[in-house]
Write a protein that holds these residues in place. Structure first.
Motif, PDB file in Angstrom:
ATOM      1  N   GLU A  24       0.829  -1.206   0.000  1.00  0.00           N
ATOM      2  CA  GLU A  24       0.000   0.000   0.000  1.00  0.00           C
ATOM      3  C   GLU A  24       0.863   1.256   0.000  1.00  0.00           C
ATOM      4  O   GLU A  24       0.576   2.233  -0.675  1.00  0.00           O
ATOM      5  CB  GLU A  24      -0.933   0.027   1.218  1.00  0.00           C
ATOM      6  CG  GLU A  24      -1.946  -1.090   1.244  1.00  0.00           C
ATOM      7  CD  GLU A  24      -1.384  -2.399   1.787  1.00  0.00           C
ATOM      8  OE1 GLU A  24      -0.316  -2.379   2.441  1.00  0.00           O
ATOM      9  OE2 GLU A  24      -2.005  -3.435   1.537  1.00  0.00           O
ATOM     10  N   ARG A  25       1.936   1.243   0.790  1.00  0.00           N
ATOM     11  CA  ARG A  25       2.850   2.394   0.835  1.00  0.00           C
ATOM     12  C   ARG A  25       3.641   2.493  -0.464  1.00  0.00           C
ATOM     13  O   ARG A  25       3.913   3.583  -0.946  1.00  0.00           O
ATOM     14  CB  ARG A  25       3.823   2.267   2.014  1.00  0.00           C
ATOM     15  CG  ARG A  25       3.169   2.329   3.369  1.00  0.00           C
ATOM     16  CD  ARG A  25       2.713   3.735   3.767  1.00  0.00           C
ATOM     17  NE  ARG A  25       1.456   4.087   3.144  1.00  0.00           N
ATOM     18  CZ  ARG A  25       1.049   5.305   2.845  1.00  0.00           C
ATOM     19  NH1 ARG A  25       1.766   6.331   3.127  1.00  0.00           N
ATOM     20  NH2 ARG A  25      -0.106   5.530   2.269  1.00  0.00           N
ATOM     21  N   LEU A  26       4.016   1.345  -1.032  1.00  0.00           N
ATOM     22  CA  LEU A  26       4.733   1.340  -2.306  1.00  0.00           C
ATOM     23  C   LEU A  26       3.860   1.928  -3.405  1.00  0.00           C
ATOM     24  O   LEU A  26       4.323   2.728  -4.218  1.00  0.00           O
ATOM     25  CB  LEU A  26       5.179  -0.076  -2.667  1.00  0.00           C
ATOM     26  CG  LEU A  26       5.920  -0.232  -3.999  1.00  0.00           C
ATOM     27  CD1 LEU A  26       7.203   0.581  -4.008  1.00  0.00           C
ATOM     28  CD2 LEU A  26       6.210  -1.694  -4.275  1.00  0.00           C
ATOM     29  N   ALA A  27       2.588   1.547  -3.439  1.00  0.00           N
ATOM     30  CA  ALA A  27       1.660   2.088  -4.439  1.00  0.00           C
ATOM     31  C   ALA A  27       1.566   3.603  -4.325  1.00  0.00           C
ATOM     32  O   ALA A  27       1.575   4.317  -5.325  1.00  0.00           O
ATOM     33  CB  ALA A  27       0.283   1.447  -4.281  1.00  0.00           C
ATOM     34  N   TRP A  28       1.480   4.086  -3.093  1.00  0.00           N
ATOM     35  CA  TRP A  28       1.418   5.530  -2.891  1.00  0.00           C
ATOM     36  C   TRP A  28       2.713   6.186  -3.368  1.00  0.00           C
ATOM     37  O   TRP A  28       2.690   7.208  -4.046  1.00  0.00           O
ATOM     38  CB  TRP A  28       1.183   5.853  -1.411  1.00  0.00           C
ATOM     39  CG  TRP A  28       1.057   7.312  -1.172  1.00  0.00           C
ATOM     40  CD1 TRP A  28      -0.080   8.051  -1.198  1.00  0.00           C
ATOM     41  CD2 TRP A  28       2.127   8.233  -0.898  1.00  0.00           C
ATOM     42  NE1 TRP A  28       0.214   9.366  -0.952  1.00  0.00           N
ATOM     43  CE2 TRP A  28       1.561   9.506  -0.767  1.00  0.00           C
ATOM     44  CE3 TRP A  28       3.503   8.101  -0.751  1.00  0.00           C
ATOM     45  CZ2 TRP A  28       2.317  10.642  -0.496  1.00  0.00           C
ATOM     46  CZ3 TRP A  28       4.264   9.230  -0.490  1.00  0.00           C
ATOM     47  CH2 TRP A  28       3.664  10.478  -0.363  1.00  0.00           C
ATOM     48  N   ALA A  29       3.839   5.598  -3.034  1.00  0.00           N
ATOM     49  CA  ALA A  29       5.137   6.190  -3.380  1.00  0.00           C
ATOM     50  C   ALA A  29       5.356   6.252  -4.885  1.00  0.00           C
ATOM     51  O   ALA A  29       5.782   7.280  -5.406  1.00  0.00           O
ATOM     52  CB  ALA A  29       6.266   5.401  -2.720  1.00  0.00           C
ATOM     53  N   VAL A  30       5.060   5.176  -5.602  1.00  0.00           N
ATOM     54  CA  VAL A  30       5.303   5.187  -7.047  1.00  0.00           C
ATOM     55  C   VAL A  30       4.317   6.081  -7.782  1.00  0.00           C
ATOM     56  O   VAL A  30       4.634   6.610  -8.844  1.00  0.00           O
ATOM     57  CB  VAL A  30       5.306   3.767  -7.662  1.00  0.00           C
ATOM     58  CG1 VAL A  30       6.390   2.909  -7.052  1.00  0.00           C
ATOM     59  CG2 VAL A  30       3.963   3.099  -7.566  1.00  0.00           C
ATOM     60  N   SER A  31       3.136   6.284  -7.215  1.00  0.00           N
ATOM     61  CA  SER A  31       2.151   7.144  -7.858  1.00  0.00           C
ATOM     62  C   SER A  31       2.363   8.618  -7.534  1.00  0.00           C
ATOM     63  O   SER A  31       2.129   9.475  -8.382  1.00  0.00           O
ATOM     64  CB  SER A  31       0.739   6.739  -7.433  1.00  0.00           C
ATOM     65  OG  SER A  31       0.466   5.431  -7.855  1.00  0.00           O
ATOM     66  N   ASN A  32       2.783   8.918  -6.318  1.00  0.00           N
ATOM     67  CA  ASN A  32       2.906  10.311  -5.897  1.00  0.00           C
ATOM     68  C   ASN A  32       4.330  10.835  -5.878  1.00  0.00           C
ATOM     69  O   ASN A  32       4.539  12.046  -5.857  1.00  0.00           O
ATOM     70  CB  ASN A  32       2.286  10.480  -4.501  1.00  0.00           C
ATOM     71  CG  ASN A  32       0.804  10.257  -4.548  1.00  0.00           C
ATOM     72  OD1 ASN A  32       0.085  10.982  -5.212  1.00  0.00           O
ATOM     73  ND2 ASN A  32       0.332   9.238  -3.852  1.00  0.00           N
ATOM     74  N   ARG A  33       5.299   9.964  -5.849  1.00  0.00           N
ATOM     75  CA  ARG A  33       6.711  10.366  -5.834  1.00  0.00           C
ATOM     76  C   ARG A  33       7.507   9.535  -6.845  1.00  0.00           C
ATOM     77  O   ARG A  33       8.419   8.791  -6.489  1.00  0.00           O
ATOM     78  CB  ARG A  33       7.314  10.165  -4.439  1.00  0.00           C
ATOM     79  CG  ARG A  33       6.633  10.917  -3.338  1.00  0.00           C
ATOM     80  CD  ARG A  33       7.058  12.380  -3.392  1.00  0.00           C
ATOM     81  NE  ARG A  33       6.595  13.081  -2.198  1.00  0.00           N
ATOM     82  CZ  ARG A  33       5.652  14.003  -2.234  1.00  0.00           C
ATOM     83  NH1 ARG A  33       5.081  14.326  -3.353  1.00  0.00           N
ATOM     84  NH2 ARG A  33       5.280  14.622  -1.129  1.00  0.00           N
ATOM     85  N   PRO A  34       7.162   9.653  -8.148  1.00  0.00           N
ATOM     86  CA  PRO A  34       7.818   8.788  -9.141  1.00  0.00           C
ATOM     87  C   PRO A  34       9.320   9.021  -9.277  1.00  0.00           C
ATOM     88  O   PRO A  34      10.069   8.067  -9.469  1.00  0.00           O
ATOM     89  CB  PRO A  34       7.081   9.107 -10.440  1.00  0.00           C
ATOM     90  CG  PRO A  34       6.455  10.435 -10.215  1.00  0.00           C
ATOM     91  CD  PRO A  34       6.173  10.534  -8.755  1.00  0.00           C
TER      92      PRO A  34
END
Length: 105
Positions: A24-34
């Motif tokens: 869940e945190r990885l999904a957020w990171a790759v979407s919001n902090r590419p």
């Protein structure tokens, strides 16, 4: 990136392992902090915009939206792994987009 119950992210190089063990945190990171995700080696290219925009859409998608999403997925060359990485924290949306991606093939 702190989230209740998941603890503080580590400050050193072990951040990649910490993120990979928390989809869940990885999904957020790759979407919001590419840019940061690419620098850490979590992804090879930025997640296509269609997946980032879908994170905020309401479900179910109407037929016109489904057609548009299918076309965007085809044009951007999104892979199944990219979809799973970007939408891991949105289970229902993940299933919907995987269905559209498989219907396209």
């Amino acid at each position: 990136m702190t989230r209740r119950g998941q603890g503080e992210p580590p400050a050193d190089a072990t951040i990649t392992g910490w993120l990979r063990s928390r989809p869940e945190r990885l999904a957020w990171a790759v979407s919001n902090r590419p840019a940061e995700a690419m620098a850490l080696g979590l992804i090879d290219r930025p997640i296509p915009r269609v997946l980032c925009d879908l994170r905020h859409s309401s479900l179910p998608l109407d037929p016109r939206s489904q057609t548009a999403v299918r076309m965007c997925l085809a044009l951007s060359g999104v892979t199944r792994q990219e979809v799973e990485t970007a939408l891991a924290d949105r289970a229902h949306l993940l299933q919907t987009v995987l269905g559209l991606l498989e219907a396209e093939q």
